[in-house]
Design an enzyme around this catalytic site. Structure first.
Site, PDB file in Angstrom:
ATOM      1  N   ASP A 332       0.846  -1.180   0.000  1.00 33.50           N
ATOM      2  CA  ASP A 332       0.000   0.000   0.000  1.00 33.50           C
ATOM      3  C   ASP A 332       0.885   1.234   0.000  1.00 33.50           C
ATOM      4  O   ASP A 332       2.069   1.168   0.340  1.00 33.50           O
ATOM      5  CB  ASP A 332      -0.866   0.036   1.265  1.00 33.50           C
ATOM      6  CG  ASP A 332      -2.023  -0.947   1.188  1.00 33.50           C
ATOM      7  OD1 ASP A 332      -2.473  -1.229   0.076  1.00 33.50           O
ATOM      8  OD2 ASP A 332      -2.460  -1.427   2.246  1.00 33.50           O
ATOM      9  N   ASP A 639      -4.922  -3.720   4.827  1.00 36.28           N
ATOM     10  CA  ASP A 639      -5.437  -3.266   6.123  1.00 36.28           C
ATOM     11  C   ASP A 639      -6.938  -3.417   6.273  1.00 36.28           C
ATOM     12  O   ASP A 639      -7.458  -3.333   7.378  1.00 36.28           O
ATOM     13  CB  ASP A 639      -5.034  -1.806   6.376  1.00 36.28           C
ATOM     14  CG  ASP A 639      -5.472  -0.882   5.247  1.00 36.28           C
ATOM     15  OD1 ASP A 639      -6.296  -1.307   4.420  1.00 36.28           O
ATOM     16  OD2 ASP A 639      -4.998   0.264   5.191  1.00 36.28           O
ATOM     17  N   ASP A 643      -9.263  -6.884   2.065  1.00 33.93           N
ATOM     18  CA  ASP A 643      -7.898  -7.280   1.718  1.00 33.93           C
ATOM     19  C   ASP A 643      -7.591  -8.706   2.158  1.00 33.93           C
ATOM     20  O   ASP A 643      -6.585  -9.282   1.743  1.00 33.93           O
ATOM     21  CB  ASP A 643      -6.884  -6.334   2.388  1.00 33.93           C
ATOM     22  CG  ASP A 643      -6.866  -4.961   1.752  1.00 33.93           C
ATOM     23  OD1 ASP A 643      -7.181  -4.875   0.557  1.00 33.93           O
ATOM     24  OD2 ASP A 643      -6.552  -3.983   2.445  1.00 33.93           O
TER      25      ASP A 643
END
Length: 906
Positions: A332, A639, A643
């Site tokens: 990310d 997170d 996901d």
């Protein structure tokens, strides 16, 4: 107030009655009341699982096929009347078991400490303020807030919900998420039908909710059935299982070889059966690396503890091995590669663009237009933007002695700061426009909406979200003269300019509304007026820039996957050193692009692209699968709840410890305590180090066993006395495993650890190089020890002196070989080569003392049939150790030169 014990059926009571009975105001309990209830009800935790009794753990140390062989040898030796030899065999087995028991206990303690770092947290309202606290501090009557991805921290009676769904499989076995409600149900409703309750240990999969704690700890439904959420993971990994199988295979080979030697001596050499049995026992004892399993276990535990100290918390031990083979890290952007210190820097309006000064969450700074100060009172748009930013927001910002502290999402924190800079009064604004309803942010719809009403009954829907999503719902834009038709080209052009500067974009819109509730259909109807697009800056972490460079040097590809605008992702990617460096353009593939690609096309794209923008969790899953189909070992960060599939599919799922949901953490093998990309790179380095140290331990221990077995085998074949007895072999194996081999577990990462390509995950533990090294060193140890044994016999020395010299020569060879093993192929020379690992020096010091006692202490002389040695013998033993060290270093140099030559050749 009654809770926990003899509590009423909370599910059958209206929410208001529940609050009354619990004496729980909606603004939360006071600190004094919290303390009183904690004293009454105790901490909110279940009793830990009953630990395995110490005696049972000790007995399990003997549950190993190699130990069974030694025990059988000890029993038969005793039956033959060789009580001393038998006693020493049993003694060494017991000492080895005790050492393994102590080391395994320490390893488990290290893992327990790491599990404690993953403790559950809860968001509560107390005394009118929202806080995040450890879940074990909850008390009955606490007001708890739930959001998608949270694990319910206690039994709650729900008092407010919005599209709340909870997965209750851990409690009821129901495989689908359950819709929740506020209305009470029948008193005799089954557990799974109590829709107004949220049970401790269940998982929020969708929506938001608020509930009051009605039971904690063992009084919860989960506590009543004594089900524990966290399973205690056994200290094992595929590598340890592989070594266990290797041990079984080795035991079979040893027994077969011992039987053949026994037959050869009895039927070919015509030796007495009892003597040949002792010789066969000597061979078996020599070849068994009884200390290896304990050494490998403690090496893994040390590695896991080191990773935790570097903010990488391992949840599943096999990840330690996998990390060393990672070839792609998908990360990310926000908070991981960047600082996660969001600040609104630009407000793009239809008539003007405002720059915003200040950074961080402190509301210090102001607004400027074309370089001139802009007063929010002069520009109504700024006031309206501030209202939207403040009201369509679930975060809380408060000033403490340590500074301004945020509870909630960093982006929402930046919006609160913007509103405060515009002069908004939080309490007055909330009272003037109280919230009536909300649609929380979910990654599927990429927006958040709130419904607020003033005291005249007028309603406003405030909308906040991804610019493309919000623009699609707007038909007008706010201008100085009121409303004007939406000009998409204007907005897209300015958005591209802001994103090109590395800004994250967020759009705000408003619509007048007469309804009293808010549903998705109300938003999809459109008709909104666009207020502004905000540009938020979140610069890359300095350590992330370096970590990306380190990963690339280590042959690891880094791919950034973000939900941000493509231009934003490209700008940040360029600062991080990602993308195509052949020109100025840095390519980014968007989620929309991924949707148009089939699996084969996606494999081609992912192989040459480092930046993916506007990507959803579903896209993450496809990207992981594409990379794995290309043969990559993939680490993936995440997170959110959605996901979880990608985290499970990745070879190493990495969850965020600070901003990550409980669902993501449970799906991951590793949790980052600081949400920092650099910690992933550190974990990869430690993973490579752990695997390297395991290889070093194997390549160190096995030559000792091979040399001992070789000496016994040669002596039997030549028909001469054994140069080392079975009990002496056991002594060497025990003391060297306890000292020298264990020291290798403390080796730090090698300088070139992150300059080598990733390990092939299909590579066997014993490579051809390692087999060569083991055999090569074994031959030298046999030659030196056997040679000194024969030398002393030629000097007409007693067998006790000759064997003592042979044993000490073997140990001295191991001491010098230990220095060689600190680096498998790199040279070990100079001061740092000999003193770089304090554990090695301590181990050698302990071993020298033990060998001195072995040689000169009368009790040990009687037990092991040893005799004192003179200085001349010690001189020859020392020279032999230096020869071993020198020969192995020369062998390393030849291997390095051949490796360099092969790489240079066309």
């Amino acid at each position: 107030m009654h809770a926990n014990e003899d509590s009423p059926r909370w599910h059958s009571l209206p929410a208001s009655d529940t609050l009354t009975r619990l004496e729980a105001p909606r603004e939360g309990l006071s600190p004094d009341e919290v303390d009183a209830r904690r004293a009454e009800f105790g901490p909110n935790r279940l009793p830990p699982p009953r630990p395995q009794p110490a005696w049972q753990r000790l007995l399990l140390q003997f549950h190993n096929v190699l130990i069974y062989v030694l025990l059988a040898a000890g029993v038969i030796t005793a039956l033959l009347g060789h009580w001393l030899d038998s006693g020493v065999i049993f003694g060494v087995v017991i000492v080895n078991a005790v050492i393994g028991f102590i080391q395994e206990g320490r390893a488990e303690e290290a893992l327990d400490a790491i599990r404690d770092m993953l403790s559950l947290h809860a968001t509560v309202t107390r005394a009118g303020e929202r806080h995040e606290i450890p879940a074990e501090e909850l008390v009955p009557g606490d007001i708890v807030h739930l959001a998608s991805g949270d694990r319910v921290p206690a039994d709650l009676r729900l008092i407010d919900i919005k599209n709340l769904q909870v997965m209750e499989a851990a409690l009821t076995g129901e495989s689908l998420a359950v819709d929740k409600q506020v209305d009470p149900v029948e008193a005799d409703a089954a557990l799974g039908d109590r829709a107004c309750m949220a049970w401790s240990g269940t998982l929020v999969t969708h929506g938001q909710g608020t509930g009051v704690v009605v039971a904690t700890g063992t009084a919860t439904e989960l506590g009543r059935i004594s089900t524990l959420l966290a399973t205690v993971e056994k200290l094992t990994t595929p590598l340890l299982k592989l070594m266990a199988r290797f041990g079984q295979w080795l035991a079979g080979v040893i027994l077969l070889l011992s039987a053949l030697i026994f037959g050869f001596g009895v039927w070919v050499r015509d030796y007495p059966a009892s003597d040949m049995f002792l010789a066969a026992v000597g061979l078996a004892v020599a070849a068994i690396p009884e200390g290896l399993p304990a050494i490998m276990t403690i090496t893994l535990a040390i590695g896991v503890t080191r990773m935790a100290h570097r903010n990488a918390i391992i949840r599943r031990l096999p990840a330690v091995e996998t990390l060393g083979a990672v070839s792609v890290i998908c990360s990310d952007k926000t908070g991981t590669l960047t600082r996660n210190e969001m600040t609104v820097q630009t407000v793009i309006g239809a008539d003007a663009i405002f720059e915003v000064s200040g950074s961080g969450y402190a509301p210090e700074g102001g607004f400027a237009r074309e370089g001139e100060r802009a007063d929010p009172e002069t520009y109504p748009l700024l006031r309206e933007v501030a209202h939207a930013a403040f009201l369509c927001n679930d975060a809380e910002l408060r000033e403490t002695a340590e500074g301004w502290q945020l509870t909630g999402d960093p982006t929402e924190g930046a919006l609160l700061t913007l509103a405060l800079k515009a002069g908004l009064d939080p309490r007055q604004t909330r009272e003037a426009l109280p919230r009536s309803d909300v649609i929380p942010f979910e990654s599927e719809h990429r927006f958040m909406a709130t419904l607020n009403h003033d005291h005249d009954g007028r309603g406003f829907i405030y909308l906040k979200g991804a610019p493309e999503r919000v623009l699609a719902l707007c038909e007008a834009q706010r201008s100085a003269g009121g409303e004007a038709p939406l000009d998409p080209d204007f907005w897209h052009a300015h958005m591209e300019d802001a994103a090109a500067q590395g800004m994250r974009l967020l759009a705000l819109a408003v619509r007048h509304e007469t309804t009293t509730t808010l549903n998705f259909s109300d938003i999809e109807d459109g008709g909104f007026t666009l207020l502004a697009v905000l540009g938020l800056a979140d610069p890359p972490r300095d350590e992330a820039i370096q970590a990306v460079a380190d990963c690339r040097a280590a042959g690891i590809q880094v791919k950034m996957i973000t939900g941000d605008h493509a231009a934003t992702a490209q700008a940040i990617g360029k600062q991080l050193g990602l993308g195509d460096h052949s020109g100025e353009a840095v390519r980014a593939v968007t989620g929309a692009d991924i949707e148009t690609l089939d699996d084969a096309q996606l494999r081609e794209v992912v192989a040459k692209t480092d930046i993916f923008a506007r990507a959803s969790p579903e896209h993450k899953l496809r990207l992981v699968e594409a990379l794995q189909s290309l043969g990559h070992v993939t680490a993936m960060t995440g997170d959110g709840v959605n996901d979880a599939p990608a985290l499970r599919r990745a070879d190493v799922g990495v969850a965020m410890g600070q901003k990550g949901t409980e669902a993501a953490k449970e799906a991951a093998e590793m949790v980052l305590a600081d949400d920092n990309f650099a910690s992933i790179a550190h974990a990869v380095e430690e993973g490579r180090t752990v695997y390297g140290n395991l290889k070093k331990a194997v390549v160190f221990i096995l030559p000792t066993n091979m040399a001992e077995a070789g000496m016994v085998l040669i002596a039997i074949l030549l028909g001469i006395a054994l140069p080392i007895t079975p009990v002496q072999i056991l002594w060497v194996n025990m003391v060297t495993a306890v000292t020298l081999a264990l020291a290798l577990a403390f080796e730090r990462p090698e300088p070139e650890a992150m300059r080598q390509p990733p390990r092939n995950p299909r590579e066997p533990l014993l490579t051809r190089f390692m087999l060569w090294r083991i055999g090569f060193v074994s031959v030298f140890l046999v030659a030196g020890s056997f040679g000194l044994f024969l030398w002393e016999l030629e000097r007409s020395m007693p067998h006790e002196v000759a064997r003592t010299a042979a044993v000490n020569a073997l140990v001295m060879g191991e001491i010098f070989y230990l220095f060689n093993c600190r680096r498998l192929t790199a040279p070990v020379i100079g001061w740092s080569g000999f003193t770089g690992n304090r554990a090695v020096l301590i181990a050698i010091g302990v071993l020298v003392v033990l060998q001195g006692l072995f040689t000169y202490l009368p009790v040990l002389q009687a037990l092991f049939a040893t005799a004192p040695l003179d200085l001349a013998v010690w001189g020859r033993i020392l020279v032999f150790g230096l020869i071993v060290y020198s020969v192995v270093e020369i062998e390393k140099a030849v291997i390095r030169r051949n490796h360099t030559s092969s790489r240079k050749s066309p």
